[in-house]
Design an enzyme around this catalytic site. Sequence first.
Site, PDB file in Angstrom:
ATOM      1  N   CYS A  89       0.792  -1.239   0.000  1.00  0.00           N
ATOM      2  CA  CYS A  89       0.000   0.000   0.000  1.00  0.00           C
ATOM      3  C   CYS A  89       0.823   1.287   0.000  1.00  0.00           C
ATOM      4  O   CYS A  89       0.572   2.161  -0.834  1.00  0.00           O
ATOM      5  CB  CYS A  89      -0.994   0.031   1.149  1.00  0.00           C
ATOM      6  N   ARG A 118       6.357 -10.974   6.082  1.00  0.00           N
ATOM      7  CA  ARG A 118       5.813 -10.665   7.401  1.00  0.00           C
ATOM      8  C   ARG A 118       6.352 -11.668   8.395  1.00  0.00           C
ATOM      9  O   ARG A 118       6.366 -12.867   8.116  1.00  0.00           O
ATOM     10  CB  ARG A 118       4.277 -10.755   7.370  1.00  0.00           C
ATOM     11  N   GLN A 136       1.288 -11.409  -3.156  1.00  0.00           N
ATOM     12  CA  GLN A 136      -0.134 -11.067  -3.143  1.00  0.00           C
ATOM     13  C   GLN A 136      -0.569 -10.631  -4.532  1.00  0.00           C
ATOM     14  O   GLN A 136       0.156  -9.921  -5.209  1.00  0.00           O
ATOM     15  CB  GLN A 136      -0.377  -9.875  -2.213  1.00  0.00           C
ATOM     16  N   ASP A 138      -2.318  -8.165  -5.383  1.00  0.00           N
ATOM     17  CA  ASP A 138      -2.786  -6.999  -4.651  1.00  0.00           C
ATOM     18  C   ASP A 138      -3.204  -5.890  -5.616  1.00  0.00           C
ATOM     19  O   ASP A 138      -2.718  -5.834  -6.749  1.00  0.00           O
ATOM     20  CB  ASP A 138      -1.617  -6.494  -3.790  1.00  0.00           C
ATOM     21  N   HIS A 140      -4.783  -1.544  -5.389  1.00  0.00           N
ATOM     22  CA  HIS A 140      -5.348  -0.410  -4.658  1.00  0.00           C
ATOM     23  C   HIS A 140      -6.104   0.462  -5.630  1.00  0.00           C
ATOM     24  O   HIS A 140      -5.585   0.815  -6.686  1.00  0.00           O
ATOM     25  CB  HIS A 140      -4.236   0.369  -3.945  1.00  0.00           C
ATOM     26  N   LYS A 226     -14.256  -3.651   6.089  1.00  0.00           N
ATOM     27  CA  LYS A 226     -13.788  -4.563   5.033  1.00  0.00           C
ATOM     28  C   LYS A 226     -14.758  -5.713   4.783  1.00  0.00           C
ATOM     29  O   LYS A 226     -15.554  -6.082   5.637  1.00  0.00           O
ATOM     30  CB  LYS A 226     -12.413  -5.116   5.387  1.00  0.00           C
ATOM     31  N   HIS A 272      -8.287  -1.286  -0.730  1.00  0.00           N
ATOM     32  CA  HIS A 272      -7.279  -2.351  -0.848  1.00  0.00           C
ATOM     33  C   HIS A 272      -8.044  -3.615  -1.210  1.00  0.00           C
ATOM     34  O   HIS A 272      -9.038  -3.928  -0.576  1.00  0.00           O
ATOM     35  CB  HIS A 272      -6.583  -2.635   0.479  1.00  0.00           C
TER      36      HIS A 272
HETATM   37 ZN   LIG Z   1      -3.111  -2.375   0.785  1.00  0.00          ZN
END
Ligand SMILES: [Zn+2]
Length: 405
Positions: A89, A118, A136, A138, A140, A226, A272
């Site tokens: 992000c 992580r 990910q 991912d 945004h 979320k 996200h």
């Molecule tokens: Zn994010």
Amino acid sequence: LDLFHFQEEGPGVVFWHAKGWTIFQAVIAYMRRRLAGDYDEVNAPQMLDKSLWETSGHWEWYRENMFAAQSAGDEAEDKRWFTIKPMNCPGHVQLFKHGLKSYRDLPLRLAEFGVVHRYEPSGAMHGLMRVRGFTQDDAHIFCTEDQLADECLKINELILSTYADFGFDGELTVKLSTRPEKRVGSDAAWDHAEAVMADVLKRIAASNNRIKTETNPGEGAFYGPKFEYVLRDAIGRDWQCGTTQVDFNLPERFGAFYIDADGAKKAPVMVHRAICGSIERFIGILIEHFAGNFPLWLAPVQAVVTTITSDGDEYAKEVAAAARRAGLRVEIDLRNEKINYKVREHSLAKIPALLVVGKKEAESRSVSVRRLGSEGQKVMPTDEAIAALAEEAIPPDIKRERSKA
Ligand SMILES: [Zn+2]
């Protein structure tokens, strides 16, 4: 199945073998096709100065889960701490901020197959299901408040059709998590976002009778509410994969804005979202779901060409070359072993199709096709057999697009 391994020097990070990496790449290629036209694929750095993570709030809120690195040389002049990204992000906010944005640029959808690390205590790690380093799928989405509901619905459609394409056609639960006690943002902003998402949840439930919905009060992230998508696999286990998170915090923290129609600076809403979540974990779920019997489009080796006796060798090579030209992932097995032994071995390795050739097949330019899980075999002209496999190996999204055309 020879897909991947772990070893002691790399706790929670995956050594992908060629076959496992082939599946990984097939998943990425699938997602990339699904994003085309709607998303811009980007790539943000792996290591960024700690100060950026202080601004984002991660250094304060998320530090226990982060890895940090420094130059290893004693004499290095740049001894700053860098954080190995646990999320994509903050990098995407930097990309958004690069160049003045107008309301006409929104919604701006930035996607990244981002590798994140992580920290997990060693007791929490569990094969591919819980690792320390993962990729990910991912993205945004930077949008206006007015665009938020449509964006959530669009993401929902993408998530549902993706899961269906990967063979998850059972029950699915969408959970809405609302404001936690510790949070940022005004109550008015939370009221608005939760109202939008509750409405979206109703529309999701009404659109598809496979979907159950739930609300988890107080379980949202500190920066916004979320959706969590929980899919059910072939033997009834539930896996949380996709998430859609609304965020009113991060763009403001980083001073990201766009110029609205009235000329005023406004902070965009940031959404996200991940569809598969961690690709590593998603592949772990696929392995469980299919019990290793992958559909042809995902199978790392789609067919093995093998011989009954060595006088079929030359023809076997021709068949394998033709199958490769047709785009199939093919291996060839010319070992001087009994055919029953070879068949058993390849079926244990879950090879979807065996193309068996001998002298007779070479003369008639045919192959004997054996499919995993069925006893029989079928003698077919070689070009027909290859064409049928190549057709079956077309990924489901491409088949769908073709049927529309
Ligand atoms: Zn994010």
